[in-house]
Design a protein around this motif. Structure first.
Motif, mmCIF file in Angstrom:
data_model
loop_
_atom_site.group_PDB
_atom_site.id
_atom_site.type_symbol
_atom_site.label_atom_id
_atom_site.label_comp_id
_atom_site.label_asym_id
_atom_site.label_seq_id
_atom_site.Cartn_x
_atom_site.Cartn_y
_atom_site.Cartn_z
ATOM 1 N N LEU A 1 -3.835 4.723 -7.520
ATOM 2 C CA LEU A 1 -3.181 3.756 -6.646
ATOM 3 C C LEU A 1 -2.203 4.445 -5.699
ATOM 4 N N ARG A 2 -2.003 3.858 -4.524
ATOM 5 C CA ARG A 2 -1.023 4.368 -3.568
ATOM 6 C C ARG A 2 0.306 3.656 -3.755
ATOM 7 N N PHE A 3 1.380 4.424 -3.790
ATOM 8 C CA PHE A 3 2.728 3.858 -3.742
ATOM 9 C C PHE A 3 3.141 3.849 -2.276
ATOM 10 N N PRO A 4 3.565 2.697 -1.735
ATOM 11 C CA PRO A 4 3.839 2.615 -0.299
ATOM 12 C C PRO A 4 5.052 3.448 0.123
ATOM 13 N N LEU A 5 4.808 4.398 1.024
ATOM 14 C CA LEU A 5 5.861 5.191 1.635
ATOM 15 C C LEU A 5 5.700 5.125 3.148
ATOM 16 N N PRO A 6 6.764 5.275 3.919
ATOM 17 C CA PRO A 6 6.647 5.268 5.381
ATOM 18 C C PRO A 6 5.651 6.315 5.874
ATOM 19 N N GLU A 7 4.765 5.928 6.761
ATOM 20 C CA GLU A 7 3.708 6.816 7.247
ATOM 21 C C GLU A 7 4.275 8.079 7.884
ATOM 22 N N HIS A 8 5.392 7.925 8.609
ATOM 23 C CA HIS A 8 5.909 9.077 9.345
ATOM 24 C C HIS A 8 6.498 10.161 8.445
ATOM 25 N N TRP A 9 6.684 9.859 7.158
ATOM 26 C CA TRP A 9 7.146 10.906 6.247
ATOM 27 C C TRP A 9 6.082 11.990 6.070
#
Length: 388
Positions: free
Chosen positions: A60-68
């Motif tokens: 599963l993916r844990f949501p993090l800001p894309e720009h990181w």
């Protein structure tokens, strides 16, 4: 690299299990007997068939800001038939015991466990038709006890977690059964070179992702078998991935690793069920691990509650210990301007711990204040900077 977040515990050295097979009563089976060999072949087939009909667990993916530029994944081991990471271990231990001739028809299997391994071993014992006795701390969650008994097995409680080993070994002798001894055999029973072990599965599932070779894999330790499997596989396959093992309060693994002390010990058991031990277990391999963190129990609880807010899933406290450390590693990568992926585990479902990690009354009883740790996670996820 060593990260210290709380003073490590100290205490007297607990007794260690003997080398070689765990104590078992006199063997009374003729292994050349056709009836025994027929039973053995059928038992091995049933255990292998369980793996054959079980799809791999999800990543599963844990949501993090894309720009990181960093992806955080959770290997969801709670989807196994018995609901935890320990399903893999129990299957391997049963095959190991059967093929070594230690598990015999009508004789009980005994295990020392804080819960999840016992649930999974109870399932496999029922599958092949042998009795099972779980020796466990009296503080084990009520839901785990219910699940063990659901599979027709019996729970034998101890007040001092350090006495589980002795009690289990004595029961094996008294009943003529086999002491499975997960803490000795976890790292031996699993094929760490491949054969769809958890490490190979992670890399296969990442192969189409933007960062298919993770910078870090974070795995908590109970027996130490999972971290040993992952670390050995990484080295065997010549990956650059590093392995981090977070350790909860009241566990000696961190102290033993930092001091290179195989006799490190703690004088009480871990509050985070399933991980942390009062002694350095034979299956815990410090030399294979790149980094350890000491994680406060309140931080572990704050992390599982943050996980529920992020993906809508409850998980056990050991998942929180791993997630806290994984997020701290992500924060370091952000600060250094690095990109890549990090993997940690959902070890078991939070529904087993509604009366503990999701209970404010339990937190108050334990004197745990998760507020500062929850605030740390909120600030990090909002800004990318780890407070302090």
């Amino acid at each position: 690299m060593t990260t210290v977040e709380q003073p490590e515990p100290t205490g007297p050295v607990a007794g260690r299990t003997a080398k070689g097979p765990a104590p078992t009563a006199t063997i009374d089976v003729d292994r050349s007997d056709p009836a025994y060999r027929t039973w053995l072949k059928d038992a091995v087939r049933k255990v292998q068939a369980d793996a054959n009909r079980s799809a791999d667990t999800h990543l599963l993916r844990f949501p993090l800001p894309e720009h990181w530029g960093i992806d955080l994944y959770l290997k969801d081991e709670s989807t196994h038939p018995t609901g935890s990471l320990k399903h893999r271990l129990a299957r391997s231990l049963f095959l190991y015991g059967l093929c070594n001739g230690w598990i015999r028809p009508d004789k009980p299997v005994i295990e020392a466990s804080s819960g999840s391994t016992a649930v999974s071993e109870a399932y496999f014992a029922s599958l092949i038709g042998v009795p099972f006795i779980a020796v466990m701390p009296r503080t084990t969650s009520a839901e785990k006890i219910r699940l063990i008994e659901f599979h027709g097995s019996r729970c034998h409680f101890v007040d001092d977690p350090r006495r589980m080993y002795e009690e289990a070994a004595a029961l094996a002798v008294d009943t003529g059964g086999h002491y499975m001894d997960q803490f000795t055999y976890a790292e031996r029973a699993t094929d760490w070179r491949g054969n769809n072990n958890i490490a190979e599965s992670v890399y296969q599932q990442l192969r189409l992702e933007r960062y298919p070779e993770p910078a870090w894999i974070v795995a908590t330790a109970g027996t130490g078998g999972t971290s040993a499997t992952i670390a050995r596989y990484v080295r065997y396959m010549q990956y650059d991935t590093r392995v981090c093992v977070p350790d909860p309060e009241n566990s000696c693994f961190f102290e033993g690793w930092t001091r290179d002390d195989p006799r490190a010990a703690s004088d009480c058991g871990s509050r985070i069920e399933g991980i942390g031990r009062p002694r350095m277990e034979p299956s815990f391999l410090p030399g294979a691990i790149d980094r350890m963190m000491k994680v406060p129990d309140a931080a572990s609880v704050a992390a599982v509650r943050a996980l529920e807010k992020a993906i809508g899933r409850k998980a056990g406290g050991s998942t929180g210990t791993g997630l806290w450390s994984a997020l701290k590693i992500v924060a370091e990568m952000v600060a250094q301007g690095r990109t890549g992926s990090v993997v940690t585990l959902i070890c078991d479902p939070g529904e087993r711990y509604l009366d503990k990690y999701y209970s404010d009354a339990w937190l108050a009883e334990q004197g745990l204040d998760i507020g500062p740790y929850a605030a740390t996670l909120d600030e990090f996820l909002a800004t990318g900077a780890w407070p302090g």
